[in-house]
Design an enzyme around this catalytic site. Structure first.
Site, PDB file in Angstrom:
ATOM      1  N   CYS A 175      -1.680   8.668   4.534  1.00 16.47           N
ATOM      2  CA  CYS A 175      -1.481   8.165   2.857  1.00 16.47           C
ATOM      3  C   CYS A 175      -3.033   8.425   2.330  1.00 16.47           C
ATOM      4  O   CYS A 175      -3.175   8.826   1.476  1.00 16.47           O
ATOM      5  CB  CYS A 175      -1.137   6.842   2.990  1.00 16.47           C
ATOM      6  SG  CYS A 175      -2.256   5.903   3.862  1.00 16.47           S
ATOM      7  N   GLU A 188       0.813  -1.326  -0.103  1.00 12.99           N
ATOM      8  CA  GLU A 188       0.230   0.000  -0.147  1.00 12.99           C
ATOM      9  C   GLU A 188       0.797   1.175  -0.076  1.00 12.99           C
ATOM     10  O   GLU A 188       1.840   1.368   0.795  1.00 12.99           O
ATOM     11  CB  GLU A 188      -0.998  -0.130   1.343  1.00 12.99           C
ATOM     12  CG  GLU A 188      -1.852  -1.074   1.213  1.00 12.99           C
ATOM     13  CD  GLU A 188      -2.896  -1.039  -0.272  1.00 12.99           C
ATOM     14  OE1 GLU A 188      -3.011   0.060  -0.532  1.00 12.99           O
ATOM     15  OE2 GLU A 188      -3.428  -2.154  -0.645  1.00 12.99           O
TER      16      GLU A 188
HETATM   17  P1  NDP Z   1       9.349   5.144   2.596  1.00 11.08           P
HETATM   18  O1  NDP Z   1       8.983   4.604   1.233  1.00 11.08           O
HETATM   19  O2  NDP Z   1      10.463   6.171   2.573  1.00 11.08           O
HETATM   20  O3  NDP Z   1       9.648   4.294   3.916  1.00 11.08           O
HETATM   21  C1  NDP Z   1       8.815   3.233   4.282  1.00 11.08           C
HETATM   22  C2  NDP Z   1       9.449   1.805   4.712  1.00 11.08           C
HETATM   23  O4  NDP Z   1      10.710   1.380   3.719  1.00 11.08           O
HETATM   24  C3  NDP Z   1      10.491   2.547   5.636  1.00 11.08           C
HETATM   25  O5  NDP Z   1      10.660   1.379   6.868  1.00 11.08           O
HETATM   26  C4  NDP Z   1      11.789   2.641   5.094  1.00 11.08           C
HETATM   27  O6  NDP Z   1      13.173   2.633   5.890  1.00 11.08           O
HETATM   28  C5  NDP Z   1      11.826   1.524   4.216  1.00 11.08           C
HETATM   29  N1  NDP Z   1      12.691   1.662   3.013  1.00 11.08           N
HETATM   30  C6  NDP Z   1      13.187   2.814   2.682  1.00 11.08           C
HETATM   31  N2  NDP Z   1      14.031   2.543   1.495  1.00 11.08           N
HETATM   32  C7  NDP Z   1      13.905   1.217   1.177  1.00 11.08           C
HETATM   33  C8  NDP Z   1      14.398   0.201   0.121  1.00 11.08           C
HETATM   34  N3  NDP Z   1      14.990   0.697  -0.755  1.00 11.08           N
HETATM   35  N4  NDP Z   1      13.986  -1.040   0.495  1.00 11.08           N
HETATM   36  C9  NDP Z   1      13.387  -1.654   1.348  1.00 11.08           C
HETATM   37  N5  NDP Z   1      12.724  -0.804   2.283  1.00 11.08           N
HETATM   38  C10 NDP Z   1      13.006   0.644   2.341  1.00 11.08           C
HETATM   39  O7  NDP Z   1       7.996   5.816   3.390  1.00 11.08           O
HETATM   40  P2  NDP Z   1       7.907   6.858   4.474  1.00 11.08           P
HETATM   41  O8  NDP Z   1       8.415   6.081   5.726  1.00 11.08           O
HETATM   42  O9  NDP Z   1       8.328   8.230   4.103  1.00 11.08           O
HETATM   43  O10 NDP Z   1       6.234   6.701   4.620  1.00 11.08           O
HETATM   44  C11 NDP Z   1       5.451   7.854   3.993  1.00 11.08           C
HETATM   45  C12 NDP Z   1       5.061   7.295   2.733  1.00 11.08           C
HETATM   46  O11 NDP Z   1       3.937   6.004   2.938  1.00 11.08           O
HETATM   47  C13 NDP Z   1       3.891   8.074   1.941  1.00 11.08           C
HETATM   48  O12 NDP Z   1       4.084   8.236   0.629  1.00 11.08           O
HETATM   49  C14 NDP Z   1       2.440   7.524   2.391  1.00 11.08           C
HETATM   50  O13 NDP Z   1       1.465   7.732   1.537  1.00 11.08           O
HETATM   51  C15 NDP Z   1       2.734   6.077   2.436  1.00 11.08           C
HETATM   52  N6  NDP Z   1       1.786   5.181   3.189  1.00 11.08           N
HETATM   53  C16 NDP Z   1       0.919   4.657   2.772  1.00 11.08           C
HETATM   54  C17 NDP Z   1      -0.102   4.051   3.158  1.00 11.08           C
HETATM   55  C18 NDP Z   1      -1.062   3.289   2.777  1.00 11.08           C
HETATM   56  O14 NDP Z   1      -1.784   2.185   3.119  1.00 11.08           O
HETATM   57  N7  NDP Z   1      -1.382   3.206   1.291  1.00 11.08           N
HETATM   58  C19 NDP Z   1      -0.502   4.248   4.836  1.00 11.08           C
HETATM   59  C20 NDP Z   1       0.827   5.001   5.322  1.00 11.08           C
HETATM   60  C21 NDP Z   1       1.841   5.583   4.557  1.00 11.08           C
HETATM   61  P3  NDP Z   1      13.609   3.787   6.629  1.00 11.08           P
HETATM   62  O15 NDP Z   1      12.414   4.639   7.407  1.00 11.08           O
HETATM   63  O16 NDP Z   1      14.858   3.547   7.357  1.00 11.08           O
HETATM   64  O17 NDP Z   1      14.059   4.741   5.584  1.00 11.08           O
END
Ligand code: NDP
Length: 489
Positions: A286, A252
């Protein structure tokens, strides 16, 4: 863990709390960045390998515990989290920045999620079919997928992990979880709850580290399924790793959610819901309303209500009495959102309303309502903060076309009393969730949740019972033929 001191965090692997072995890292309070909430050494590849090895090793035992015993452990977890609710909510406010009211709401929703999946353990799990042979029974059984990699964002640091891990565990899978780097202390609190609830050693493993650790996790061939929530670019990177290696994937992602307001709407109600949907949790949802599409004469009646509501918002530290909007999660997030508003103004947007925000070193952005053209960058690209843009259109067709003009498709709301218009929106607005006379945010744990297009991935939905069961289990079909009694016995 108290909210006054700095916690030293460990990783939870194979039932033991283990120190990290990589670089030092910390999480800080976004309302007062000099307040260090937690520090830890990140997990390196060796620790990740230990976590995956222990999850794979625990899989058979967890399967054999049986579904009702697993449900009981989840119920214990719900009770323990309920008992710790106030402490975990305060920690969440301190580490993520959301208001105490929002944090309490998230803890409550997480408790409900654990209870819901605990209860799912008692529901029927298979189907029986007729057979061509009278002495045969054909039935399906659900079996665990295996070991699940869970990667979660910071904006719902407790609820999203519960959405994913509770059904994964209920269906008999083991888990390796990498939470977001900005909210590791909340992650540790949840791992503590699960451990205390009786989740056996190795069944849930928590590794804290940067995105690159998440990449390594999802690439590991021992991880049978990956469930991810986060941004579109990271989601697409994960897809390009997991799908070619034949893994199962649920994602998601981001949204750019429209609210369509028709002239016959209850304008005060629409303005209140849009304000909440755009600004609660500092707009870091989100499902937040990013675009307000006002149809015809709706604009002139909606805008005064909306601007008054946003202007009146009280912004401050999440634990301050009366605060409705807290800081952004990090300096980077604050700079990005402030930069997007500046860019929008540079592109010709007008600021219709802006609340007051403290200027005390906390990562605040004043909740903002913009007005402008659909071509604005901010009207097309996700901005993850307390800002929404009002766009005018002449009729419902134009509103639906505009609602569908981004690559996203997570949620939408429509405000109207006209049933035909509402039905057209429900059918034709490209969003996985359409809310009528309600905010674009919020969902029920027992109903499927997920987006369309770039907001998601074609896999079974999160939440609702059949959808989660389809993702977290494998259906097998058994042909059971009864033998006649052995004449010799
Ligand atoms: P990110 O995509 O930056 O990070 C999400 C997770 O992925 C974190 O644990 C992050 O680690 C990890 N991550 C980052 N880079 C990688 C990689 N290359 N490979 C694997 N994992 C990785 O999102 P945010 O944390 O900034 O969250 C906000 C985003 O999430 C927004 O776009 C929002 O819309 C979306 N979201 C969607 C929801 C839905 O249900 N559709 C609900 C909530 C949020 P680290 O923190 O260490 O960088």
């Amino acid at each position: 863990m108290t909210t006054a001191s700095t916690a030293t965090l460990s990783h939870y692997i194979g039932g033991d709390w283990r120190p990290g072995s990589g670089k030092r890292a910390e999480s800080t309070n976004p309302a007062a960045p000099e307040d260090v909430v937690a520090q830890y050494e990140i997990a390196d590849s060796e620790l990740l390998d230990a976590a995956i090895t222990s999850a794979v090793g625990a899989a058979r035992g967890w399967d054999e515990v049986g579904v009702l015993a697993r449900g009981k452990i989840l119920r214990n977890a719900a009770q323990i989290l309920e008992r710790r609710a106030e402490e975990v909510a305060a920690l969440m406010t301190r580490e993520e920045g959301k208001t105490l009211a929002d944090a309490r709401g998230e803890v409550g929703a997480s408790v409900e999620t654990l209870y819901y999946h605990a209860g799912a353990a008692r529901r029927p799990t298979g189907t029986t079919y007729p057979s061509a042979s009278p002495d045969e029974l054909v039935r399906t059984v659900r079996r665990p997928v295996g070991t699940v990699g869970v990667v979660t964002p910071w904006n719902f640091p407790l609820q999203i992990p519960c959405w994913k891990m509770a059904p994964a565990l209920m269906w008999g899978n083991t888990v390796v979880w990498k939470p977001a780097s900005d909210t590791p202390a909340v992650a540790v609190a949840l791992a503590e709850v699960l451990a205390e609830a009786g989740v056996p050693a190795g069944v849930v493993n928590l590794v804290i580290g940067p995105g690159s650790l998440g990449s390594e996790l999802v690439a590991d061939p021992r991880i049978d399924a990956v469930t991810f929530t986060g941004s579109v670019p990271v989601g697409h990177m994960i897809r390009d790793i997991v799908i070619p290696r034949g893994g199962r994937l649920q994602m998601e992602l981001g949204g750019h959610n429209p609210a369509i307001v028709l002239p016959d709407a209850d304008m005060a109600g629409a303005a209140a819901f849009i304000t909440a949907a755009a600004m609660n949790s500092t707009g870091q949802k989100c499902t937040a309303t990013r675009r307000v599409i006002a149809v015809g004469s709706a604009y002139d009646r909606l805008v005064p209500e909306l601007t008054a509501a946003v202007q009146a918002l009280r912004v401050g530290p999440g634990d301050e009495d009366g605060a409705q909007v807290g800081p952004l999660v990090s300096r980077r997030a604050r700079d990005e959102v402030a930069g997007s508003i500046e860019q929008a103004v540079g592109e010709g947007a007008t600021i219709l309303a802006q609340a007051d925000a403290p200027d005390d070193g906390g990562y605040y952005v004043a909740p903002t309502v913009l007005e402008g053209q659909a071509s604005l960058t901010i009207a097309n690209e996700e901005v993850f903060g307390p800002v929404t843009t009002v766009l005018r259109v002449d009729d419902l067709d134009a509103a639906i076309d505009l609602a569908n003009a981004t690559p996203f498709g997570l949620t939408a709301s429509v405000f109207s009393r006209d049933e035909a218009s509402i039905r057209r929106c429900v059918d034709h607005v490209a969003a996985g969730l359409v809310k009528v006379n309600a905010p674009s945010t919020g969902s029920e744990v027992h109903a499927p949740f997920g987006g369309l297009a770039d907001s998601s991935f074609p896999a079974p939905r999160e939440q609702g019972s059949d959808a989660v069961a389809d993702f977290f289990s494998v259906t097998k079909t058994a042909y059971l033929r009864a033998l006649p009694a052995d004449p010799g016995s």
